[in-house]
Design an enzyme around this catalytic site. Sequence first.
Site, PDB file in Angstrom:
ATOM      1  N   LYS A  36       0.806  -1.235   0.000  1.00 23.86           N
ATOM      2  CA  LYS A  36       0.000   0.000   0.000  1.00 23.86           C
ATOM      3  C   LYS A  36       0.831   1.273   0.000  1.00 23.86           C
ATOM      4  CE  LYS A  36      -0.781   0.071   4.958  1.00 23.86           C
ATOM      5  NZ  LYS A  36      -1.519  -0.665   5.976  1.00 23.86           N
ATOM      6  N   ARG A 131      -8.066  -0.364  16.870  1.00 25.04           N
ATOM      7  CA  ARG A 131      -8.392   0.019  15.502  1.00 25.04           C
ATOM      8  C   ARG A 131      -9.426  -1.006  15.045  1.00 25.04           C
ATOM      9  NH1 ARG A 131      -4.175   0.931  10.554  1.00 25.04           N
ATOM     10  NH2 ARG A 131      -4.761  -1.225  10.137  1.00 25.04           N
TER      11      ARG A 131
HETATM   12  C1  LIG Z   1      -0.732  -1.504   6.511  1.00 23.43           C
HETATM   13  C2  LIG Z   1      -1.162  -2.754   7.134  1.00 23.43           C
HETATM   14  C3  LIG Z   1      -0.215  -3.763   7.358  1.00 23.43           C
HETATM   15  C4  LIG Z   1       1.251  -3.597   7.051  1.00 23.43           C
HETATM   16  O1  LIG Z   1       1.845  -2.774   8.020  1.00 23.43           O
HETATM   17  P1  LIG Z   1       3.417  -2.441   7.977  1.00 23.43           P
HETATM   18  O2  LIG Z   1       3.642  -1.680   9.217  1.00 23.43           O
HETATM   19  O3  LIG Z   1       3.638  -1.629   6.734  1.00 23.43           O
HETATM   20  O4  LIG Z   1       4.127  -3.729   7.940  1.00 23.43           O
HETATM   21  C5  LIG Z   1      -0.666  -4.943   7.918  1.00 23.43           C
HETATM   22  N1  LIG Z   1      -1.963  -5.117   8.240  1.00 23.43           N
HETATM   23  C6  LIG Z   1      -2.901  -4.180   8.032  1.00 23.43           C
HETATM   24  C7  LIG Z   1      -4.310  -4.460   8.406  1.00 23.43           C
HETATM   25  C8  LIG Z   1      -2.533  -2.954   7.477  1.00 23.43           C
HETATM   26  O5  LIG Z   1      -3.457  -2.017   7.278  1.00 23.43           O
END
Ligand SMILES: *Cc1c(COP(=O)(O)O)cnc(C)c1O
Length: 353
Positions: A36, A131
């Site tokens: 992302k 969250r």
């Molecule tokens: C963005 C995200 C991740 C990845 O997080 P990083 O800190 O970039 O490794 C994993 N799980 C969810 C639900 C996310 O939104």
Amino acid sequence: MTTPRLEVDLAKVGHNARTLVTRLAARGISVTGVTKVALGAPALARCLVEAGVGGLGDSRMANLERIRRARITMPVTLLRSPSPSEVGRVVRGADASCNSELSVVRMLSAAAVGAGRVHGVLAMVELGDLREGMLPGDVPDFVGEVLGLPGCRLVGLGTNLACRSGVVPDEDKMEQLSAIVDETEERFGIHVDVVSGGNSANLDWAASAVDIGRVNDLRVGEAILLGRETLRRQPIDGLHTDAVTVIGEVIESRVKPSAPWGRFAQSAFGEVEIAVDRGPVAQSIVALGRQDVDPDGLTAPAGMTIEAASSDHLVVTSPSTLTVGDEVTFQLDYSALLRAMTSPFVVTRYQQG
Ligand SMILES: *Cc1c(COP(=O)(O)O)cnc(C)c1O
């Protein structure tokens, strides 16, 4: 060359990804590579696939569709709970999604049946970061209903910590997740395939836990790109921390007094400057501002200091004067990287190394 630009060294990113995939595989954990922060760039997705990730994840359908359009054949998971208005798009463009709302799963079910597909549901459990996720007590009802819905398949259970409140995914939290998985299997007589324990913040736990329990997947983005764990942002042993850089160009370079003069009020961003007179300094302006990056997340080259930033100007001082037209390379944190990737003013170059 065009500035400002992000440079992503795919050889370094690939090394980071491969290293983490190998280390986690030794503990029985597979990696879902998260794209992302790079908006689902196919170049990154391909690099992650070659590094051995078991699947790809992104929080936005537009990014997953970009990956699919590039004909990358890997299971893709939507990491954010689908918006009700996009369930049709989700069942067509994603193999699975993270879910915590039964109303949404019912809509996914109907959409999947209509599209002749089976959509995977990763049930997200809240373990304290506040969250996404259902409270543990709501898991049985949720799973019970998902198991009975046509067009849906329970792929597993997951949790996400350290994102909103900084709650640490430690042995205690991971044991709680494993216990929920065990109880779910017992209650429904099923096998839960995927147990997705978290994100880059879980790497310390994964490396040090005596028993990793049932967790067999982590969703990792930041650590692969920036080479740091995300609880204290310490470099991870053996990983590159400079795989991604942002480059700006010097547009003014003068020797100027270090202290501003005149009567003082607020600056453009509401700050009140505290004037310290250090005598004349070599001050340069880099054409890089808050519309391009989060300046607070930039690290300047050794010897150079970031003094201030406004929308379009980054003021730096350096031991000797820079030359107009010089390129300056900065390291970025996650916030600066996110802003740069989503800024229409910053081009991204993926280099094969
Ligand atoms: C963005 C995200 C991740 C990845 O997080 P990083 O800190 O970039 O490794 C994993 N799980 C969810 C639900 C996310 O939104």
